[in-house]
Design a protein around this motif. Structure first.
Motif, PDB file in Angstrom:
ATOM      1  N   GLY A  41     -17.283  -9.281 -21.166  1.00  0.00           N
ATOM      2  CA  GLY A  41     -18.650  -8.814 -21.290  1.00  0.00           C
ATOM      3  C   GLY A  41     -18.877  -7.465 -20.635  1.00  0.00           C
ATOM      4  O   GLY A  41     -19.485  -6.561 -21.223  1.00  0.00           O
ATOM      5  N   VAL A  42     -18.390  -7.299 -19.417  1.00  0.00           N
ATOM      6  CA  VAL A  42     -18.612  -6.058 -18.673  1.00  0.00           C
ATOM      7  C   VAL A  42     -17.860  -4.890 -19.312  1.00  0.00           C
ATOM      8  O   VAL A  42     -18.428  -3.829 -19.620  1.00  0.00           O
ATOM      9  N   CYS A  43     -16.574  -5.077 -19.518  1.00  0.00           N
ATOM     10  CA  CYS A  43     -15.734  -3.971 -19.987  1.00  0.00           C
ATOM     11  C   CYS A  43     -15.989  -3.617 -21.447  1.00  0.00           C
ATOM     12  O   CYS A  43     -16.013  -2.431 -21.808  1.00  0.00           O
ATOM     13  N   ALA A  44     -16.185  -4.625 -22.296  1.00  0.00           N
ATOM     14  CA  ALA A  44     -16.428  -4.339 -23.707  1.00  0.00           C
ATOM     15  C   ALA A  44     -17.711  -3.550 -23.890  1.00  0.00           C
ATOM     16  O   ALA A  44     -17.768  -2.609 -24.700  1.00  0.00           O
ATOM     17  N   GLU A  45     -18.748  -3.915 -23.162  1.00  0.00           N
ATOM     18  CA  GLU A  45     -20.007  -3.183 -23.310  1.00  0.00           C
ATOM     19  C   GLU A  45     -19.887  -1.752 -22.779  1.00  0.00           C
ATOM     20  O   GLU A  45     -20.405  -0.818 -23.384  1.00  0.00           O
ATOM     21  N   LEU A  46     -19.215  -1.572 -21.656  1.00  0.00           N
ATOM     22  CA  LEU A  46     -19.019  -0.230 -21.124  1.00  0.00           C
ATOM     23  C   LEU A  46     -18.236   0.641 -22.103  1.00  0.00           C
ATOM     24  O   LEU A  46     -18.587   1.798 -22.351  1.00  0.00           O
ATOM     25  N   VAL A  47     -17.183   0.065 -22.677  1.00  0.00           N
ATOM     26  CA  VAL A  47     -16.291   0.840 -23.543  1.00  0.00           C
ATOM     27  C   VAL A  47     -16.881   1.042 -24.932  1.00  0.00           C
ATOM     28  O   VAL A  47     -16.988   2.172 -25.427  1.00  0.00           O
ATOM     29  N   TYR A  48     -17.273  -0.066 -25.584  1.00  0.00           N
ATOM     30  CA  TYR A  48     -17.710   0.027 -26.983  1.00  0.00           C
ATOM     31  C   TYR A  48     -19.132   0.551 -27.131  1.00  0.00           C
ATOM     32  O   TYR A  48     -19.419   1.315 -28.057  1.00  0.00           O
ATOM     33  N   ARG A  49     -20.034   0.104 -26.289  1.00  0.00           N
ATOM     34  CA  ARG A  49     -21.412   0.572 -26.394  1.00  0.00           C
ATOM     35  C   ARG A  49     -21.622   1.828 -25.539  1.00  0.00           C
ATOM     36  O   ARG A  49     -22.085   2.849 -26.040  1.00  0.00           O
ATOM     37  N   GLY A  50     -21.290   1.767 -24.263  1.00  0.00           N
ATOM     38  CA  GLY A  50     -21.555   2.887 -23.386  1.00  0.00           C
ATOM     39  C   GLY A  50     -20.784   4.138 -23.755  1.00  0.00           C
ATOM     40  O   GLY A  50     -21.370   5.193 -24.044  1.00  0.00           O
ATOM     41  N   LEU A  51     -19.464   4.054 -23.761  1.00  0.00           N
ATOM     42  CA  LEU A  51     -18.652   5.250 -23.970  1.00  0.00           C
ATOM     43  C   LEU A  51     -18.609   5.692 -25.425  1.00  0.00           C
ATOM     44  O   LEU A  51     -18.803   6.865 -25.736  1.00  0.00           O
ATOM     45  N   LEU A  52     -18.328   4.775 -26.349  1.00  0.00           N
ATOM     46  CA  LEU A  52     -18.120   5.186 -27.735  1.00  0.00           C
ATOM     47  C   LEU A  52     -19.358   5.834 -28.346  1.00  0.00           C
ATOM     48  O   LEU A  52     -19.254   6.811 -29.083  1.00  0.00           O
ATOM     49  N   ILE A  53     -20.535   5.286 -28.065  1.00  0.00           N
ATOM     50  CA  ILE A  53     -21.744   5.885 -28.630  1.00  0.00           C
ATOM     51  C   ILE A  53     -21.978   7.265 -28.019  1.00  0.00           C
ATOM     52  O   ILE A  53     -22.293   8.231 -28.733  1.00  0.00           O
ATOM     53  N   ALA A  54     -21.815   7.382 -26.704  1.00  0.00           N
ATOM     54  CA  ALA A  54     -21.971   8.683 -26.055  1.00  0.00           C
ATOM     55  C   ALA A  54     -20.938   9.679 -26.573  1.00  0.00           C
ATOM     56  O   ALA A  54     -21.253  10.856 -26.820  1.00  0.00           O
ATOM     57  N   PHE A  55     -19.714   9.234 -26.772  1.00  0.00           N
ATOM     58  CA  PHE A  55     -18.649  10.104 -27.281  1.00  0.00           C
ATOM     59  C   PHE A  55     -18.950  10.543 -28.712  1.00  0.00           C
ATOM     60  O   PHE A  55     -18.747  11.708 -29.076  1.00  0.00           O
ATOM     61  N   GLY A  56     -19.433   9.608 -29.521  1.00  0.00           N
ATOM     62  CA  GLY A  56     -19.753   9.948 -30.901  1.00  0.00           C
ATOM     63  C   GLY A  56     -20.819  11.027 -30.991  1.00  0.00           C
ATOM     64  O   GLY A  56     -20.731  11.944 -31.824  1.00  0.00           O
ATOM     65  N   VAL A  57     -21.830  10.937 -30.127  1.00  0.00           N
ATOM     66  CA  VAL A  57     -22.917  11.928 -30.134  1.00  0.00           C
ATOM     67  C   VAL A  57     -22.500  13.216 -29.429  1.00  0.00           C
ATOM     68  O   VAL A  57     -22.637  14.320 -29.966  1.00  0.00           O
ATOM     69  N   GLY A  58     -21.987  13.076 -28.205  1.00  0.00           N
ATOM     70  CA  GLY A  58     -21.730  14.251 -27.377  1.00  0.00           C
ATOM     71  C   GLY A  58     -20.477  15.035 -27.736  1.00  0.00           C
ATOM     72  O   GLY A  58     -20.448  16.257 -27.573  1.00  0.00           O
ATOM     73  N   ALA A  59     -19.441  14.357 -28.230  1.00  0.00           N
ATOM     74  CA  ALA A  59     -18.181  15.040 -28.529  1.00  0.00           C
ATOM     75  C   ALA A  59     -17.941  15.221 -30.022  1.00  0.00           C
ATOM     76  O   ALA A  59     -17.411  16.247 -30.448  1.00  0.00           O
ATOM     77  N   LEU A  60     -18.318  14.232 -30.818  1.00  0.00           N
ATOM     78  CA  LEU A  60     -18.086  14.323 -32.261  1.00  0.00           C
ATOM     79  C   LEU A  60     -19.267  14.920 -33.006  1.00  0.00           C
ATOM     80  O   LEU A  60     -19.161  15.238 -34.192  1.00  0.00           O
ATOM     81  N   GLY A  61     -20.405  15.037 -32.321  1.00  0.00           N
ATOM     82  CA  GLY A  61     -21.565  15.636 -32.958  1.00  0.00           C
ATOM     83  C   GLY A  61     -22.244  14.757 -33.984  1.00  0.00           C
ATOM     84  O   GLY A  61     -22.959  15.257 -34.864  1.00  0.00           O
ATOM     85  N   LEU A  62     -22.052  13.440 -33.889  1.00  0.00           N
ATOM     86  CA  LEU A  62     -22.657  12.532 -34.848  1.00  0.00           C
ATOM     87  C   LEU A  62     -24.123  12.272 -34.525  1.00  0.00           C
ATOM     88  O   LEU A  62     -24.547  12.407 -33.375  1.00  0.00           O
ATOM     89  N   ASP A  63     -24.864  11.913 -35.532  1.00  0.00           N
ATOM     90  CA  ASP A  63     -26.212  11.412 -35.327  1.00  0.00           C
ATOM     91  C   ASP A  63     -26.130  10.136 -34.489  1.00  0.00           C
ATOM     92  O   ASP A  63     -25.143   9.408 -34.556  1.00  0.00           O
ATOM     93  N   LEU A  64     -27.163   9.865 -33.692  1.00  0.00           N
ATOM     94  CA  LEU A  64     -27.148   8.702 -32.804  1.00  0.00           C
ATOM     95  C   LEU A  64     -26.848   7.416 -33.554  1.00  0.00           C
ATOM     96  O   LEU A  64     -26.013   6.612 -33.121  1.00  0.00           O
ATOM     97  N   TYR A  65     -27.494   7.221 -34.682  1.00  0.00           N
ATOM     98  CA  TYR A  65     -27.313   5.961 -35.405  1.00  0.00           C
ATOM     99  C   TYR A  65     -25.956   5.906 -36.104  1.00  0.00           C
ATOM    100  O   TYR A  65     -25.382   4.822 -36.273  1.00  0.00           O
ATOM    101  N   ALA A  66     -25.440   7.060 -36.501  1.00  0.00           N
ATOM    102  CA  ALA A  66     -24.088   7.091 -37.069  1.00  0.00           C
ATOM    103  C   ALA A  66     -23.063   6.745 -35.992  1.00  0.00           C
ATOM    104  O   ALA A  66     -22.094   6.008 -36.243  1.00  0.00           O
ATOM    105  N   ALA A  67     -23.267   7.263 -34.777  1.00  0.00           N
ATOM    106  CA  ALA A  67     -22.372   6.941 -33.665  1.00  0.00           C
ATOM    107  C   ALA A  67     -22.442   5.459 -33.337  1.00  0.00           C
ATOM    108  O   ALA A  67     -21.415   4.821 -33.057  1.00  0.00           O
ATOM    109  N   ALA A  68     -23.655   4.897 -33.377  1.00  0.00           N
ATOM    110  CA  ALA A  68     -23.813   3.465 -33.105  1.00  0.00           C
ATOM    111  C   ALA A  68     -23.115   2.638 -34.177  1.00  0.00           C
ATOM    112  O   ALA A  68     -22.436   1.649 -33.869  1.00  0.00           O
ATOM    113  N   ALA A  69     -23.269   3.033 -35.442  1.00  0.00           N
ATOM    114  CA  ALA A  69     -22.616   2.309 -36.538  1.00  0.00           C
ATOM    115  C   ALA A  69     -21.098   2.372 -36.403  1.00  0.00           C
ATOM    116  O   ALA A  69     -20.393   1.379 -36.647  1.00  0.00           O
TER     117      ALA A  69
END
Length: 247
Positions: A152-180
């Motif tokens: 629970g702790v690590c999956a949320e940090l990695v998949y929700r916390g980091l991946l969404i931030a990485f998708g927006v901040g590094a890949l330049g994706l729209d927030l909802y595209a990064a979430a998807a």
């Protein structure tokens, strides 16, 4: 606060490299590794007494290694705040606490129902997909709880916390595209449970993402994830149920 479209974490070059390596593993390696590890466990479960203990140990080491990389990505990027990875309190803690309590009550009730179904020899939804990793001894049960909490702790940090931030901040994706994209990558992690596992992981990934977006914090999705994982991983193994019934 909630996650909105003005969400814009700023990743440095070293942070981007670490996060990209982690994202690549999650996308291309996690599904294969998870399926291979679980298949090996299923083959050895009934013949090697400590097979599950070793499996749990490997899972714990892997989860915390991935979490450490996520934290490293954060520390290497001065322009990215902890809150950008969901490491903050929710705007309305009382609502989060109420949701956690309701989820806990529902998990206890459903866990009892699943156990009753198993004891009567009825089908328990999803049980066959994780049968090999269900504990049969007190030691295995304690490790199962540790794995559930780490999941629970690590999956949320990695998949929700980091991946969404990485998708927006590094890949330049729209927030909802990064979430998807994060939900898609998380769904692939359920491949070790087969096609239904992928669908189940996609559904829960979407739910956890919704909880994260609604609160701006990983606290609620982490708590809900831990509660559900503890419920599932502490269901008694079928052999234990059959033995208890026969006795």
């Amino acid at each position: 606060m909630t996650i909105t479209t003005d969400f814009a974490p700023d990743f440095s070059a070293p942070s981007t490299a670490v996060a990209a390596a982690l994202a690549a593993y999650l996308l291309f390696g996690e599904a294969w590794a998870g399926r291979r590890m679980y298949a090996s466990l299923a083959r050895r479960r009934d013949t090697e007494p400590r097979a599950l203990v070793r499996y749990y140990g490997l899972v714990l080491a892997l989860w915390w290694a991935l979490a450490a990389l996520a934290v490293a990505a954060l520390l290497l990027s001065p322009g990215t705040a902890a809150a950008d990875l969901g490491l903050a309190l929710p705007e309305r803690p009382a609502y989060a606490v109420a949701a956690i309590l309701l989820t806990g009550a529902a998990a206890v009730a459903s866990g009892r129902h699943f156990r009753d179904l198993a004891e009567r020899g009825r089908n328990v939804p999803g049980l066959s997909a994780i049968e090999a990793m269900l504990p049969r001894t007190p030691v295995e049960r304690r490790l199962a709880i540790a794995v559930a909490v780490s999941d629970g702790v690590c999956a949320e940090l990695v998949y929700r916390g980091l991946l969404i931030a990485f998708g927006v901040g590094a890949l330049g994706l729209d927030l909802y595209a990064a979430a998807a994209l994060s939900v898609l990558v998380y769904a692939l992690a359920g491949f070790y449970q087969g096609r239904r596992g992928v669908l189940a992981f996609a559904l829960f990934g979407a739910v956890f993402t919704g909880l994260y977006f609604a609160t701006g914090s990983l606290l609620l999705p982490v708590a809900v994830h831990v509660i559900l994982s503890v419920r599932d991983l502490t269901l008694p193994a079928p052999e234990k149920l059959h033995t208890a019934t026969a006795a």
